[in-house]
Design an enzyme around this catalytic site. Structure first.
Site, PDB file in Angstrom:
ATOM      1  N   CYS A  97      19.317   0.980  13.314  1.00  0.00           N
ATOM      2  CA  CYS A  97      19.865  -0.295  12.824  1.00  0.00           C
ATOM      3  C   CYS A  97      19.803  -0.320  11.304  1.00  0.00           C
ATOM      4  CB  CYS A  97      19.070  -1.472  13.383  1.00  0.00           C
ATOM      5  SG  CYS A  97      18.969  -1.462  15.176  1.00  0.00           S
ATOM      6  N   ASP A  99     -12.193  18.275 -12.303  1.00  0.00           N
ATOM      7  CA  ASP A  99     -12.677  18.129 -13.666  1.00  0.00           C
ATOM      8  C   ASP A  99     -14.173  17.794 -13.546  1.00  0.00           C
ATOM      9  OD1 ASP A  99     -12.684  17.599 -16.482  1.00  0.00           O
ATOM     10  OD2 ASP A  99     -12.663  15.465 -16.006  1.00  0.00           O
TER      11      ASP A  99
END
Length: 708
Positions: free
Chosen positions: A22, A400
């Site tokens: 739809c 990191d």
């Protein structure tokens, strides 16, 4: 004027959007409006963006086939939650079922071909299938073949060959399937709705000497909100009076309240636990952190994942092939092998029903919507289905160090004076050089000097110059000084063996060493350590347990410090002494070697590496625009514990998508094989299609249960 019209953009929220087919048809109809330049339809979030000119009436007309209603994006609507059986479409489905029951009673008493029985089943077909036929017949006239077209042909064909009871059952099961699919998608979309309801719609505001309750849209920057104990904050802002514990779970997923005092940032949607607060508004309602999260989650659900792109492409060719198979099955045996027309037409109709690609088409989007919504509620912002899938395939994660594996607040642990300079003088010179630096270690030296009563303004540095990744230099009292890593002084060519020994000793303890000196003399060493997060070690164990092959730390620190941290945390590998460009090159090398690599960083300093990784994951996205913008995934709390959950959710989502696709396709193949010998009836075919759709949706909803 024409250019303004072309650039016009309107966004709406949709009600009544029931299925992916739809949605595709609705989008196609809108594109046919000649004043519309482009359209973007987000099925997961039920949102529509129109570029160009179109009235709500025109747009609703384009969606009339599915009863779609539009509301402006910012219009506040209170959705009335009606019981399942009170919705109009579900009432007709129930009424149709009652007529089917009466029809079967009549069939057993009067016979299948009795006029009364046929009329009762015809009424059941009409009541349950009126909206279906309205769309299906219109599609047939335009030669548009979607699910409703296939169903209309099947039901009309069943009636023509006298299978009235079968036609009625097909209509009922199809209507029931659509109702249950709509209900299931609503459940999946609830994650966004719950986010939208987090922040209050009004707030108590002080302007001058007056206090009044205002809608959040009317609150201005600089207004002061009065937040009583137990109340939710309506806007982002800064505390200007009072202190209190704030429950930030809605934004960051943190379960433990955070103490906020004057100067601290607070977010809309969080809960003030105990004290009274006054908060100065710093962001408009559309710019708050929760508004950004909602926007990004909705955009993420609109972005098609690789598996979804494949399924959409597959379905485009699949439906015409199914129609061709149905046609051949209906006409070839009667024409060439003397088969009965009614029998083979019936089997052809059954192929049409079985061939509906509903379960296949919905197999991926419902899983993506559910997973991204679940993650957002737990403080993890995944910016698209593609990133969700990629995170599920990760083999290597790079971290990191500062602010990711550590708390990000380094402290001075040792000050070693060398030569004739005393400790106070060493700190004064160091502060003069470091106060102009952006490096995190500089703030540690400045804090230490402050503790010892040394002001930042005692000495002034002139001709300051930053030496990227190594340190800085400047003139203090007409003398050129350097401050930075041992590597910097090695390059200058003045680092005695005795000093190197001291540096190595500090580095093996996991400390970062900063050297202070001139071109020809070393005046001292300052050792700095950044405390590891309590969760870092446990996170690495959990990542290894869920199948991450390698965890690597990328740091600008020296090898000894990096190795000491890696040993404590339990990392597989360390890459040390890296400049920002080295981190980027390392990520590219890791991708070449291992394929799928994630980078976890703060989203600012590590931006190039985050962008180069398969998946960039930023820490602490709450209140940090750069982190949200840079990364593919943002952990809204500054909490590494969310990482294993994110990887686990992504892997579960990948598994569920594969299960859905295999199940949906497998069931179709088995059903098609059962049709040829006549073992599968028309209503059984609908039941199989309905069952497949529901199982796929329910399987996807299991993602709501993935826990941290």
């Amino acid at each position: 004027m024409g250019e303004a019209l072309e650039n016009k953009k309107e966004t709406y929220r949709l009600q009544g959007l029931s299925c992916t087919n739809c949605a595709a048809k609705f989008e196609k109809n809108i594109r046919e409006i000649h004043t519309v330049n482009d359209v973007q339809l987000n099925f997961g979030a039920s949102k529509l963006t129109v570029f160009g000119e179109a009235t709500i009436e025109q747009l609703e007309k384009a969606g009339a086939f599915d009863g779609i209603k539009l509301l402006p994006e910012n219009q506040r609507i209170e959705e009335m939650k009606r019981p399942f059986w009170e919705k109009a479409e579900n009432k007709t489905t129930i009424l149709s079922l009652l007529f089917i029951i009466v029809g079967y009673t009549s069939m057993f008493k009067l016979g299948e071909v009795d006029l009364t029985t046929i009329i009762i089943f015809a009424v059941a077909i009409f009541i349950g299938g009126f909206s279906l036929f309205k769309v299906g017949v219109r599609n047939l006239s335009k030669l548009q073949f979607d699910m409703k077209t296939l169903m209309t042909i099947a039901v009309l064909g069943a009636a023509i060959i006298g299978e009235w009871s079968e036609g009625a059952v097909v209509v009922f099961l199809f209507a029931l399937s659509e109702a249950l699919e709509s209900y299931s998608m609503d459940k999946a979309r609830e994650s966004i709705r719950s986010l939208m309801d987090i922040a209050p719609k009004t707030a108590l505001v002080r302007r001058g000497i007056h206090e009044k309750k205002l809608n959040v849209e009317d609150i201005l920057l600089g207004d002061v909100l009065i937040i009583k104990p137990g109340e939710k904050l309506a806007m982002d802002g800064e505390v200007v009076k009072g202190q209190s514990s704030i429950n930030q779970a809605a934004i960051t997923g943190e379960s433990i309240p955070v103490l906020k005092t004057v100067g601290d940032e607070v977010f809309a949607g969080t809960i003030n636990e105990e004290g009274a607060l006054e908060v100065k508004v710093t962001k408009r309602v559309e710019d708050t952190t929760i508004a950004k999260i909602i926007h990004l989650v909705e955009e993420a659900q609109a972005e098609r994942a690789p598996s979804q792109v494949f399924i959409d492409t597959f379905a485009r060719y699949y439906t015409p092939v199914i129609m061709l198979i149905a046609l051949l099955l209906a006409i070839v045996p009667p024409l060439l092998m003397g088969g009965a027309w009614s029998e083979w037409v019936y089997r052809g109709l059954t192929v049409l029903v079985v061939g509906c690609p509903c379960a296949l088409v919905i197999s991926t989007p419902v899983a993506i919507v559910t997973a991204i919504g679940n993650a957002a509620k737990k403080g993890v912002l995944i910016k698209g289905g593609v990133h969700l899938e990629e995170a599920g395939r990760l083999q290597v994660i790079a971290f990191d160090k500062t602010g990711t594996l550590t708390n990000g607040t380094p402290e001075v642990t040792d000050i070693i004076v060398l030569g004739k300079m005393n400790e106070s003088e060493l700190l004064r010179i160091s502060v003069a050089l470091e106060k102009l630096s952006q490096h995190p270690l500089a703030s540690a030296i400045i804090r230490k000097a402050k503790e010892k009563g040394i002001s930042q303004h005692e000495y002034t540095a002139e001709n300051f110059q930053s030496i990227t990744g190594k340190g800085t230099k400047a003139e203090v009292n007409n003398q050129l000084y350097y401050i930075g890593s041992p590597k910097l002084f090695e390059e200058i060519g003045h680092l005695p063996d005795a000093v190197i020994t001291q540096i190595n000793g500090l580095q093996t303890e996991g400390k970062t060493v900063i050297v202070v000196g001139t071109n020809n003399e070393i005046f001292g060493l300052i050792a700095v350590a950044d405390k590891l997060r309590d969760s870092s070690s446990n996170v690495m164990k959990r990542l290894q347990k869920i199948g991450i092959e390698k965890t690597i730390m990328l740091t600008g620190d020296n090898k000894a410090t990096g190795q000491a941290v890696a040993n404590e945390v339990g990392l597989s590998e360390v890459r040390a002494e890296l400049l920002p460009q080295d981190k980027l090159a390392t990520i590219k090398t890791l991708r070449d070697k291992y394929g799928k690599v994630a980078m976890v960083g703060d989203g600012v300093n590590d931006a190039p590496a985050l962008a180069a990784a398969t998946v960039g994951i930023a820490m602490g996205g709450a209140g940090t625009d750069a982190a949200i913008e840079t990364a593919d995934i943002a952990l809204m709390a500054d909490d590494l514990d969310k990482l294993p959950y994110t990887i686990q959710l992504s892997r579960r989502a990948l598994t569920i998508i594969k299960e859905n696709v295999i199940f949906a396709l497998g069931l179709k193949i088995v059903a098609l094989l059962f049709i040829i010998p006549g073992w599968l009836t028309l209503w059984m075919a609908v039941f199989a299609d309905m069952g497949a759709t529901l199982i796929v949706v329910l399987n996807s909803l299991r993602l709501l249960k993935v826990k941290e």
